[in-house]
Write a protein that holds these residues in place. Structure first.
Motif: not given
Length: 193
Positions: A137, A157-159, A162-165
């Motif tokens: 990732t 896509e994956s996290s 918090p707030g970070e792709d």
């Protein structure tokens, strides 16, 4: 490169020598080996000291370093899933970082670290040519590197938090083999030390 023996994380991560181009545009070599606590840099983007402290070798996580003339140029943390020695289904690159190009004494760095982990995946994962054997990732800033230079397949896509792709990439067996072959054609085959 010759096969790596049975399953012991120490045994499957032997020290190897790889060909690189140094800052004077001359052929040279770098060494990839198992990383130790003392190798962890303090001022890189990843907190490698914390990553090393969380390393779980009993769950087949490993960390490798690449050095040129005793200078640390890159690190990679990876894991084999599920736990060997049964059948390894896939390998995941958990973290990879190289020093910025302005501080490098040789290239390529990240490509050789990916090559090493690909080599482990090729050796220990299922042998179907379309089998997915390596995942990672990526952070946003490295998306083009993995897509365009490493030539991994972007899948979703994956996290990352918090707030970070994050961006999930994979290699199928045939693609991993092709990546390794191309790198070896460009720079020559690594040798065991």
């Amino acid at each position: 490169m010759e096969p790596i023996p049975d399953f012991n994380l120490m045994d499957i991560t032997p020290t190897i020598r790889v060909n690189v181009i140094n800052q004077f545009n001359q052929n040279d070599f770098a060494v990839i080996s198992k990383a130790n606590q003392d190798d962890m840099p303090k001022n890189w983007q990843c907190n490698w000291t914390e990553l090393f402290a969380g390393l779980e070798e009993e769950y087949y996580e490993g960390m490798l370093k690449i050095e040129h003339r005793s200078s640390l140029l890159g690190l990679v943390k990876f894991a084999l899933y599920p736990d060997p020695p049964e059948q390894v289904e896939f390998v995941e690159i958990l973290n990879l970082e190289a020093v910025s190009r302005s501080y490098r004494s040789a290239n390529p760095i990240g490509q050789w670290l990916v090559w090493y982990v690909c080599h482990l995946a090729i050796q220990y994962c299922p042998h179907g040519s379309a089998t997915q054997i390596l995942f990672l990732t990526s952070v946003h800033d490295a998306f083009e590197y993995y897509r365009d230079i490493i030539k991994m397949e972007y899948i979703s896509e994956s996290s990352l938090g918090p707030g970070e792709d994050g961006y999930v990439f994979r290699f199928k067996r045939q693609d991993a083999i092709q990546f390794c072959n191309i790198l070896e054609e460009l720079y020559g085959s690594p040798t065991l030390l």
